[in-house]
Design an enzyme around this catalytic site. Structure first.
Site, PDB file in Angstrom:
ATOM      1  N   LYS A 131       0.862  -1.192   0.000  1.00  0.00           N
ATOM      2  CA  LYS A 131       0.000   0.000   0.000  1.00  0.00           C
ATOM      3  C   LYS A 131       0.887   1.227   0.000  1.00  0.00           C
ATOM      4  CE  LYS A 131      -4.435   1.054   0.313  1.00  0.00           C
ATOM      5  NZ  LYS A 131      -5.623   0.243  -0.065  1.00  0.00           N
ATOM      6  N   ASP A 162      -7.110   4.371  -4.205  1.00  0.00           N
ATOM      7  CA  ASP A 162      -7.759   4.225  -2.901  1.00  0.00           C
ATOM      8  C   ASP A 162      -8.350   5.609  -2.634  1.00  0.00           C
ATOM      9  OD1 ASP A 162      -7.854   2.200  -0.442  1.00  0.00           O
ATOM     10  OD2 ASP A 162      -7.478   4.153   0.447  1.00  0.00           O
TER      11      ASP A 162
HETATM   12  P1  NDP Z   1     -12.974   7.950  -2.466  1.00  0.00           P
HETATM   13  O1  NDP Z   1     -11.870   8.933  -2.298  1.00  0.00           O
HETATM   14  O2  NDP Z   1     -13.579   7.747  -3.792  1.00  0.00           O
HETATM   15  O3  NDP Z   1     -14.155   8.279  -1.456  1.00  0.00           O
HETATM   16  C1  NDP Z   1     -13.916   8.339  -0.085  1.00  0.00           C
HETATM   17  C2  NDP Z   1     -15.201   8.733   0.613  1.00  0.00           C
HETATM   18  O4  NDP Z   1     -15.047   8.585   2.004  1.00  0.00           O
HETATM   19  C3  NDP Z   1     -15.570  10.181   0.383  1.00  0.00           C
HETATM   20  O5  NDP Z   1     -16.950  10.318   0.452  1.00  0.00           O
HETATM   21  C4  NDP Z   1     -14.886  10.859   1.557  1.00  0.00           C
HETATM   22  O6  NDP Z   1     -15.439  12.117   1.909  1.00  0.00           O
HETATM   23  C5  NDP Z   1     -15.127   9.857   2.649  1.00  0.00           C
HETATM   24  N1  NDP Z   1     -14.044   9.978   3.635  1.00  0.00           N
HETATM   25  C6  NDP Z   1     -12.733   9.725   3.436  1.00  0.00           C
HETATM   26  N2  NDP Z   1     -12.030   9.977   4.531  1.00  0.00           N
HETATM   27  C7  NDP Z   1     -12.922  10.392   5.446  1.00  0.00           C
HETATM   28  C8  NDP Z   1     -12.807  10.787   6.786  1.00  0.00           C
HETATM   29  N3  NDP Z   1     -11.616  10.804   7.418  1.00  0.00           N
HETATM   30  N4  NDP Z   1     -13.949  11.136   7.421  1.00  0.00           N
HETATM   31  C9  NDP Z   1     -15.156  11.134   6.798  1.00  0.00           C
HETATM   32  N5  NDP Z   1     -15.319  10.750   5.506  1.00  0.00           N
HETATM   33  C10 NDP Z   1     -14.218  10.394   4.862  1.00  0.00           C
HETATM   34  O7  NDP Z   1     -12.400   6.587  -1.878  1.00  0.00           O
HETATM   35  P2  NDP Z   1     -12.940   5.096  -2.100  1.00  0.00           P
HETATM   36  O8  NDP Z   1     -14.416   5.105  -2.255  1.00  0.00           O
HETATM   37  O9  NDP Z   1     -12.100   4.465  -3.133  1.00  0.00           O
HETATM   38  O10 NDP Z   1     -12.537   4.424  -0.704  1.00  0.00           O
HETATM   39  C11 NDP Z   1     -13.447   4.314   0.389  1.00  0.00           C
HETATM   40  C12 NDP Z   1     -12.980   3.211   1.312  1.00  0.00           C
HETATM   41  O11 NDP Z   1     -12.938   1.967   0.603  1.00  0.00           O
HETATM   42  C13 NDP Z   1     -11.572   3.375   1.901  1.00  0.00           C
HETATM   43  O12 NDP Z   1     -11.544   2.824   3.197  1.00  0.00           O
HETATM   44  C14 NDP Z   1     -10.729   2.515   0.970  1.00  0.00           C
HETATM   45  O13 NDP Z   1      -9.538   2.105   1.600  1.00  0.00           O
HETATM   46  C15 NDP Z   1     -11.664   1.367   0.718  1.00  0.00           C
HETATM   47  N6  NDP Z   1     -11.414   0.548  -0.457  1.00  0.00           N
HETATM   48  C16 NDP Z   1     -11.342   1.109  -1.700  1.00  0.00           C
HETATM   49  C17 NDP Z   1     -11.142   0.309  -2.804  1.00  0.00           C
HETATM   50  C18 NDP Z   1     -11.125   0.845  -4.185  1.00  0.00           C
HETATM   51  O14 NDP Z   1     -11.041   0.050  -5.117  1.00  0.00           O
HETATM   52  N7  NDP Z   1     -11.225   2.142  -4.404  1.00  0.00           N
HETATM   53  C19 NDP Z   1     -10.950  -1.147  -2.663  1.00  0.00           C
HETATM   54  C20 NDP Z   1     -11.138  -1.639  -1.324  1.00  0.00           C
HETATM   55  C21 NDP Z   1     -11.343  -0.800  -0.275  1.00  0.00           C
HETATM   56  P3  NDP Z   1     -14.598  13.462   1.634  1.00  0.00           P
HETATM   57  O15 NDP Z   1     -14.623  13.652   0.156  1.00  0.00           O
HETATM   58  O16 NDP Z   1     -15.312  14.521   2.395  1.00  0.00           O
HETATM   59  O17 NDP Z   1     -13.195  13.219   2.151  1.00  0.00           O
HETATM   60  O1  2IT Z   2      -7.961  -1.495  -0.489  1.00  0.00           O
HETATM   61  C1  2IT Z   2      -7.930  -1.964  -1.639  1.00  0.00           C
HETATM   62  O2  2IT Z   2      -8.060  -3.177  -1.845  1.00  0.00           O
HETATM   63  C2  2IT Z   2      -7.752  -1.051  -2.764  1.00  0.00           C
HETATM   64  N1  2IT Z   2      -7.686   0.161  -2.550  1.00  0.00           N
HETATM   65  C3  2IT Z   2      -7.631  -1.582  -4.162  1.00  0.00           C
HETATM   66  C4  2IT Z   2      -6.233  -2.075  -4.419  1.00  0.00           C
HETATM   67  C5  2IT Z   2      -5.954  -2.460  -5.852  1.00  0.00           C
HETATM   68  O3  2IT Z   2      -4.780  -2.773  -6.094  1.00  0.00           O
HETATM   69  O4  2IT Z   2      -6.835  -2.468  -6.700  1.00  0.00           O
END
Ligand code: NDP
Ligand code: 2IT
Length: 445
Positions: free
Chosen positions: A126, A166
């Site tokens: 990561k 992420d």
């Molecule tokens: P994005 O940046 O697309 O969206 C993140 C969302 O979470 C936004 O709405 C953001 O709001 C909110 N957020 C982030 N940090 C905070 C915080 N500290 N407090 C309150 N709200 C918060 O990210 P993703 O949707 O890609 O990721 C969301 C989660 O999913 C994370 O935990 C990530 O690690 C996990 N994840 C993502 C994957 C992927 O493929 N993208 C795969 C597996 C897991 P704001 O804009 O106000 O910050």
């Molecule tokens: O937390 C996760 O699994 C991710 N942000 C996606 C990682 C990836 O390599 O697609």
């Protein structure tokens, strides 16, 4: 916990001072490994736990860039190459002001087991930076990404380490990062990053994969009780990539998402989230959930508390770590919520997990429920390596199969260890044994 597990945990705390999220992630995994360690002296003899909790390599670097006003800005970049037993390091990049080494280590540690669960031959890693993309111009984001990749490019490659997105890293950032990598290395290594645009090696269904996979996992869990998402009211947190496509899949399966959130508050939309409006506000305009509510009759913005106060049958935390604490968990259970599937990484605190487990509700940890994103990244690598491109149906069908397989592996493992329905044990023990057995085969490295 057994004595060996305690010792390893204490060592982690002593050696990684102040890295509280990393401690938490290690504790959660180690706590459920005791049954897998019993009857397997080879894990102890080979120092498996001690080696697993120590990253193979940690890279920390300066990221200097110039903002639109001509000021020099300096951020910190990270890449934790945690474990390569099963394949090249694989895992996303997070750009968020809260990022520090402990957060990247917790995410990298989780990724080892998640990636093992996919069964696709990917190691765990990561990275990220404390850079905040909010409010930055495109040109600033581009200059930041170029500076970040200038250092990162020395450490990655399609068979070495393959970053992706992420929080704060989506298609735009991956495009700038890929462009700079290609320029610096003079190599069109499509497989060096995943989550790419469709015009340069991206996979159909990668954008949707994490949210879709999380909902598929919830559907499988309900299936073990002869139930389904049809007609269920669902509380979703977040409004980014994972949340948006969780809402999309929920709607396809007959569920109704009634909440979304971001760091400024949350929105309740009893009629069900309007997906087109959500995508317009978040993906096109890069706006806030309040902008959604302003244009949606009947939706209301709340600033105090959290989405977990809204009565629901199913909860999908899709924002960030520790966003759902013990009190929120108790409220969910009291309101009749029977399923929690984590789209985010480690969104539930240890106290919240205890509440869910004591109440006997269906609870899936992120490393199982959100593995669809990285699984589809591995499908993207597969397409890049063979210079082919699958249609959406093909990629989506593979994602669906992988999620079903992860679900069933968790269920089988939990049953085998006498704790049916314990998805935490199922996920941790399945992931651990896959990695541990290969680490033993590779010798002490
Ligand atoms: P994005 O940046 O697309 O969206 C993140 C969302 O979470 C936004 O709405 C953001 O709001 C909110 N957020 C982030 N940090 C905070 C915080 N500290 N407090 C309150 N709200 C918060 O990210 P993703 O949707 O890609 O990721 C969301 C989660 O999913 C994370 O935990 C990530 O690690 C996990 N994840 C993502 C994957 C992927 O493929 N993208 C795969 C597996 C897991 P704001 O804009 O106000 O910050
Ligand atoms: O937390 C996760 O699994 C991710 N942000 C996606 C990682 C990836 O390599 O697609």
């Amino acid at each position: 916990m057994n004595a060996q597990v305690d010792k390893v945990y204490e060592q982690v705390v002593a050696r990684n001072r102040g890295e509280v999220e990393f401690h938490q992630a290690v504790r959660e995994v180690l706590d459920s490994l005791t049954p897998a360690l019993e009857g397997h002296p080879e894990y102890t003899e080979n120092g498996l736990l001690e080696r697993l909790v120590e990253p193979e390599r940690q890279i920390v670097f300066r990221v200097p860039w110039v903002d639109d006003a001509g000021n020099v800005q300096v951020n910190r970049g990270f890449r934790i190459e945690f474990n390569s037993a099963l394949g090249p390091y694989k895992g996303g990049l997070r750009f968020h002001p809260s990022v520090n080494i402990g957060i990247i280590k917790f995410l990298g540690f989780e990724q080892i087991f998640k990636n093992a669960l996919t069964g696709q031959g990917i190691g765990g890693g990561k990275g990220g930076s404390d850079f905040d993309p909010h409010g930055k111009s495109d040109a600033e984001v581009m200059r930041f990404c170029q500076s970040f990749m200038t250092e990162l490019s020395r450490h990655i490659g399609p068979n070495t380490d393959v970053p992706a997105g992420d929080i704060g890293v989506g298609g735009r950032e991956i495009g700038y990062l890929f462009g700079q990598y290609k320029r610096l290395r003079n190599r069109y290594d499509a497989g060096v990053l995943t989550g790419k645009g469709l015009g340069f090696g991206g996979s159909l269904a990668r954008t949707e994969a994490t949210g879709y996979g999380t909902v598929l996992f919830a559907q499988s869990m309900l299936g073990t009780k002869g139930d389904s998402l049809e007609g269920k009211t669902v509380a979703v947190s977040g409004s980014g990539n994972v949340a948006i496509y969780a809402v999309e899949k929920l709607q396809a399966l007959g569920g109704k998402a009634v909440t979304i959130s971001d760091s400024s508050g949350y929105v309740v939309d009893e009629a069900g989230i309007d997906l087109d409006l959500l995508k317009q506000v978040k993906e096109v305009e890069r706006g806030r959930v309040a902008d959604y509510a302003a244009r949606r009759p009947g939706a209301r913005v709340a600033t105090g508390g959290s989405v977990w106060q809204v009565p629901c049958d199913v909860a999908l935390p899709c924002a960030t770590q520790n966003e759902l604490d013990g009190d929120a968990a108790a409220t969910l259970v009291k309101n009749g919520c029977g399923v929690v599937a984590e789209g985010a990484n480690m969104p539930s605190t240890p106290e919240a997990i205890e509440v869910f487990q004591k109440a006997g509700i269906l609870y899936a940890p992120g490393k199982a429920a959100n593995a669809g994103g990285v699984a589809t990244s591995a499908l993207e690598m597969e397409q890049n390596a063979s210079r082919t491109r699958w249609d959406f149906e093909t990629a989506n069908a593979k994602l669906t199969d992988i999620m079903a397989d992860i679900h069933d592996s968790c269920v089988e493992t939990a049953e085998r260890y006498g704790q049916p329905g314990n998805y935490v044990l199922g996920a941790n023990v399945t992931g651990f044994t896959r990695v541990a057995d290969v680490m033993i085969a590779h010798g002490i490295i």
